[in-house]
Design a protein around this motif. Sequence first.
Motif, PDB file in Angstrom:
ATOM      1  N   SER A  63      -6.309   1.029   7.622  1.00 42.28           N
ATOM      2  CA  SER A  63      -7.675   0.654   7.367  1.00 42.28           C
ATOM      3  C   SER A  63      -8.075  -0.051   6.101  1.00 42.28           C
ATOM      4  CB  SER A  63      -8.644   1.818   7.719  1.00 42.28           C
ATOM      5  OG  SER A  63      -8.285   2.891   6.976  1.00 42.28           O
ATOM      6  N   ARG A  64      -7.176   0.617   5.024  1.00 42.71           N
ATOM      7  CA  ARG A  64      -7.046   0.225   3.872  1.00 42.71           C
ATOM      8  C   ARG A  64      -6.647  -1.245   3.419  1.00 42.71           C
ATOM      9  NH1 ARG A  64      -5.099   4.871  -0.262  1.00 42.71           N
ATOM     10  NH2 ARG A  64      -4.736   2.980  -1.527  1.00 42.71           N
ATOM     11  N   ILE A  65      -5.364  -1.628   4.106  1.00 41.64           N
ATOM     12  CA  ILE A  65      -4.901  -2.738   4.154  1.00 41.64           C
ATOM     13  C   ILE A  65      -5.966  -3.980   4.715  1.00 41.64           C
ATOM     14  CG2 ILE A  65      -3.028  -4.208   5.236  1.00 41.64           C
ATOM     15  CD1 ILE A  65      -1.097  -1.876   5.002  1.00 41.64           C
ATOM     16  N   ASP A 114       0.681  -1.263  -0.103  1.00 43.58           N
ATOM     17  CA  ASP A 114       0.164  -0.034  -0.134  1.00 43.58           C
ATOM     18  C   ASP A 114       0.729   1.217  -0.113  1.00 43.58           C
ATOM     19  OD1 ASP A 114      -2.917   1.111   0.373  1.00 43.58           O
ATOM     20  OD2 ASP A 114      -1.646   2.329   2.079  1.00 43.58           O
ATOM     21  N   PRO A 115       0.721   2.138  -0.927  1.00 42.06           N
ATOM     22  CA  PRO A 115       1.650   3.231  -0.947  1.00 42.06           C
ATOM     23  C   PRO A 115       1.296   4.266   0.177  1.00 42.06           C
ATOM     24  CG  PRO A 115      -0.068   3.396  -2.590  1.00 42.06           C
ATOM     25  CD  PRO A 115      -0.236   2.025  -2.200  1.00 42.06           C
ATOM     26  N   LEU A 116       0.386   4.214   0.910  1.00 38.70           N
ATOM     27  CA  LEU A 116      -0.109   5.163   2.070  1.00 38.70           C
ATOM     28  C   LEU A 116       0.918   4.610   3.183  1.00 38.70           C
ATOM     29  CD1 LEU A 116      -3.527   6.027   2.054  1.00 38.70           C
ATOM     30  CD2 LEU A 116      -1.827   7.393   1.407  1.00 38.70           C
ATOM     31  N   ILE A 130      -1.401  10.146  10.536  1.00 38.26           N
ATOM     32  CA  ILE A 130      -2.742  10.077  10.005  1.00 38.26           C
ATOM     33  C   ILE A 130      -2.762   9.290   9.043  1.00 38.26           C
ATOM     34  CG2 ILE A 130      -4.254  11.675   8.608  1.00 38.26           C
ATOM     35  CD1 ILE A 130      -3.222  13.979  10.618  1.00 38.26           C
ATOM     36  N   LEU A 131      -1.686   9.194   7.967  1.00 37.75           N
ATOM     37  CA  LEU A 131      -1.580   8.570   6.762  1.00 37.75           C
ATOM     38  C   LEU A 131      -1.484   6.994   7.362  1.00 37.75           C
ATOM     39  CD1 LEU A 131       0.747  10.416   4.254  1.00 37.75           C
ATOM     40  CD2 LEU A 131      -1.884   9.976   4.343  1.00 37.75           C
ATOM     41  N   GLY A 132      -0.788   6.561   8.507  1.00 34.12           N
ATOM     42  CA  GLY A 132      -0.503   5.271   8.941  1.00 34.12           C
ATOM     43  C   GLY A 132      -1.756   4.634   9.418  1.00 34.12           C
ATOM     44  N   ILE A 163       2.448   0.445  10.492  1.00 33.42           N
ATOM     45  CA  ILE A 163       2.650   0.252  12.051  1.00 33.42           C
ATOM     46  C   ILE A 163       3.947   1.222  12.430  1.00 33.42           C
ATOM     47  CG2 ILE A 163       3.107  -1.180  13.925  1.00 33.42           C
ATOM     48  CD1 ILE A 163       1.215  -3.244  12.739  1.00 33.42           C
ATOM     49  N   ALA A 164       4.935   0.871  11.806  1.00 34.30           N
ATOM     50  CA  ALA A 164       6.095   1.567  12.046  1.00 34.30           C
ATOM     51  C   ALA A 164       6.161   3.082  11.849  1.00 34.30           C
ATOM     52  CB  ALA A 164       7.282   1.115  11.177  1.00 34.30           C
ATOM     53  N   GLY A 165       5.296   3.476  10.749  1.00 27.27           N
ATOM     54  CA  GLY A 165       4.941   4.899  10.581  1.00 27.27           C
ATOM     55  C   GLY A 165       4.090   5.519  11.698  1.00 27.27           C
ATOM     56  N   ILE A 166       3.290   4.797  12.229  1.00 30.18           N
ATOM     57  CA  ILE A 166       2.662   5.166  13.396  1.00 30.18           C
ATOM     58  C   ILE A 166       3.109   5.404  14.716  1.00 30.18           C
ATOM     59  CG2 ILE A 166       0.353   4.743  14.706  1.00 30.18           C
ATOM     60  CD1 ILE A 166      -1.126   3.280  12.397  1.00 30.18           C
TER      61      ILE A 166
END
Length: 200
Positions: free
Chosen positions: A149-151, A117-119, A142-144, A163-166
């Motif tokens: 949710s998209r995944i 997923d690119p996000l 926010i993007l994480g 998860i790492a981004g969050i």
Amino acid sequence: MSDTTTPTPAEPEPGEYVPPPAYTAPAPYVAPNPYLAPNPYTAPAAAPAHDPLATPVAPPPAAAAPAAAPPAPAPAPAYASAPAAPAYQPVPTTPAPYAPAPYTVGGVAYAYAPRTDPLALTSMILSLVGLLFWILGIPGVILGHIALSRIKRTGEGGKGMAIAGIAVGYAVIAFLLIYVAFFVIVFSSTYNSYSDYSGY
């Protein structure tokens, strides 16, 4: 009557020199070639010349008439025929010999990993850059959440990146809040002390 006997040579007198017979060299020895096949087309050896002085040899006695032939042996009794040998069975090899996969126009089908997923990737990058520029941790969080949710909905890959981004984004935000709170406390204490001084 005339004497027809051949005269014998005179006996040498004692002490008289008797010359030896003339020397004749023997034929040179030729070793047979063990790899040479016998020639089947050689002429037969010539019959030896008849020596009149040789002692006559009596002819071999005539062979006696052969005795009566022995009776033929009795035939062997008939037994049950032995079982026929089984046909040759090849021994199976272990492991089985390699058989290449048949060629197809599309080539060999490989199992590909799901698309990332690119996000989720964007969230991780923004959060890591947020370690230097703290304000970027907020869009990373926010993007994480959007990527997670998209995944769950589409089954794409990149859950670990989201998860790492969050996590990194929340850490950056927490550090940013601590930093802002520190400056607020320092500024307020400085302002209070200035206002107290100006009151005299």
